[in-house]
Design a protein around this motif. Structure first.
Motif, mmCIF file in Angstrom:
data_model
loop_
_atom_site.group_PDB
_atom_site.id
_atom_site.type_symbol
_atom_site.label_atom_id
_atom_site.label_comp_id
_atom_site.label_asym_id
_atom_site.label_seq_id
_atom_site.Cartn_x
_atom_site.Cartn_y
_atom_site.Cartn_z
ATOM 1 N N LEU A 1 0.829 -1.194 0.000
ATOM 2 C CA LEU A 1 0.000 0.000 0.000
ATOM 3 C C LEU A 1 0.865 1.245 0.000
ATOM 4 N N ILE A 2 0.352 2.298 -0.608
ATOM 5 C CA ILE A 2 0.991 3.601 -0.535
ATOM 6 C C ILE A 2 0.341 4.340 0.617
ATOM 7 N N ALA A 3 1.159 4.897 1.502
ATOM 8 C CA ALA A 3 0.650 5.596 2.679
ATOM 9 C C ALA A 3 -0.232 6.769 2.265
ATOM 10 N N ASN A 4 -1.316 6.943 2.980
ATOM 11 C CA ASN A 4 -2.235 8.048 2.753
ATOM 12 C C ASN A 4 -1.839 9.175 3.704
ATOM 13 N N TYR B 1 2.675 14.948 -4.420
ATOM 14 C CA TYR B 1 1.638 14.883 -5.453
ATOM 15 C C TYR B 1 1.629 13.509 -6.039
ATOM 16 N N GLY B 2 0.564 13.137 -6.705
ATOM 17 C CA GLY B 2 0.478 11.816 -7.312
ATOM 18 C C GLY B 2 -0.921 11.523 -7.771
ATOM 19 N N ALA B 3 -1.149 10.285 -8.113
ATOM 20 C CA ALA B 3 -2.463 9.823 -8.575
ATOM 21 C C ALA B 3 -2.737 8.465 -7.975
ATOM 22 N N GLU C 1 5.660 2.890 4.205
ATOM 23 C CA GLU C 1 5.817 2.130 2.965
ATOM 24 C C GLU C 1 7.123 1.362 3.081
ATOM 25 N N SER C 2 7.155 0.152 2.533
ATOM 26 C CA SER C 2 8.353 -0.666 2.671
ATOM 27 C C SER C 2 8.543 -1.550 1.443
ATOM 28 N N ALA C 3 9.806 -1.746 1.070
ATOM 29 C CA ALA C 3 10.144 -2.632 -0.046
ATOM 30 C C ALA C 3 11.512 -3.241 0.225
ATOM 31 N N ARG C 4 11.696 -4.468 -0.267
ATOM 32 C CA ARG C 4 13.004 -5.114 -0.117
ATOM 33 C C ARG C 4 13.295 -5.925 -1.366
ATOM 34 N N GLU C 5 14.361 -5.562 -2.018
ATOM 35 C CA GLU C 5 14.925 -6.353 -3.116
ATOM 36 C C GLU C 5 16.418 -6.127 -3.018
ATOM 37 N N GLY C 6 17.062 -6.909 -2.201
ATOM 38 C CA GLY C 6 18.461 -6.652 -1.870
ATOM 39 C C GLY C 6 18.537 -5.615 -0.770
ATOM 40 N N THR D 1 12.423 1.302 4.095
ATOM 41 C CA THR D 1 11.174 1.551 4.793
ATOM 42 C C THR D 1 11.092 3.040 5.069
ATOM 43 N N VAL D 2 9.978 3.632 4.680
ATOM 44 C CA VAL D 2 9.746 5.049 4.935
ATOM 45 C C VAL D 2 8.533 5.145 5.846
ATOM 46 N N SER D 3 8.726 5.740 7.017
ATOM 47 C CA SER D 3 7.588 6.007 7.893
ATOM 48 C C SER D 3 7.350 7.508 7.904
ATOM 49 N N TYR D 4 6.085 7.886 8.032
ATOM 50 C CA TYR D 4 5.688 9.283 7.963
ATOM 51 C C TYR D 4 5.143 9.720 9.312
ATOM 52 N N TRP D 5 5.539 10.923 9.715
ATOM 53 C CA TRP D 5 5.219 11.438 11.048
ATOM 54 C C TRP D 5 4.798 12.897 10.961
ATOM 55 N N SER D 6 3.951 13.307 11.877
ATOM 56 C CA SER D 6 3.434 14.677 11.857
ATOM 57 C C SER D 6 4.473 15.704 12.277
ATOM 58 N N ASP D 7 5.422 15.313 13.144
ATOM 59 C CA ASP D 7 6.390 16.280 13.665
ATOM 60 C C ASP D 7 7.637 15.561 14.187
ATOM 61 N N LEU D 8 8.675 16.350 14.425
ATOM 62 C CA LEU D 8 9.939 15.788 14.905
ATOM 63 C C LEU D 8 9.826 15.184 16.303
ATOM 64 N N GLU D 9 8.980 15.763 17.147
ATOM 65 C CA GLU D 9 8.810 15.243 18.501
ATOM 66 C C GLU D 9 8.241 13.822 18.476
ATOM 67 N N SER D 10 7.323 13.553 17.568
ATOM 68 C CA SER D 10 6.762 12.204 17.440
ATOM 69 C C SER D 10 7.835 11.215 17.018
#
Length: 107
Positions: free
Chosen positions: A3-6, A103-105, A49-54, A58-67
């Protein structure tokens, strides 16, 4: 199916974790599932979002630096980090970036 993160309208933050794994599971998959569930319970968590091929990315998204700081300091997450350093990763890098535009679709 991956899934792509919303994510919300920027600005928000991305923690980009890239890694090379060692051979064998050694409890990695179970801990990975546990950390995804635990991260989702944290204030400020927006998705991942996460992927592994070699190389694993993993990219995690956060509202702020404190989180992000609270997540890094989470006791259960610290156990996983220590295991990563000692057992699961031959090398890794963490980057933190501010997302100012996206941006994206969707289909």
């Amino acid at each position: 199916m991956p899934l792509i993160a919303n994510t919300p309208e920027p600005p928000y933050y991305a923690v980009i974790f890239t890694s090379l794994r060692t051979e064998g599971d050694k409890g990695y998959d179970a801990m990975s599932r546990k950390m995804v569930a635990l991260a989702a319970e944290q204030p400020g968590f927006l998705g991942f979002e996460s992927a592994r091929e070699g190389v694993g990315i993993t990219v995690s998204y956060w509202s702020d630096l404190e989180s992000i700081q609270r997540w890094k300091a989470n006791a259960e997450h610290q156990v996983a980090q220590q295991m990563g350093h000692q057992v699961w990763y031959s090398s890794f890098k963490t980057r933190i970036a501010k997302v100012e535009r996206d941006y994206g679709a969707t289909t």
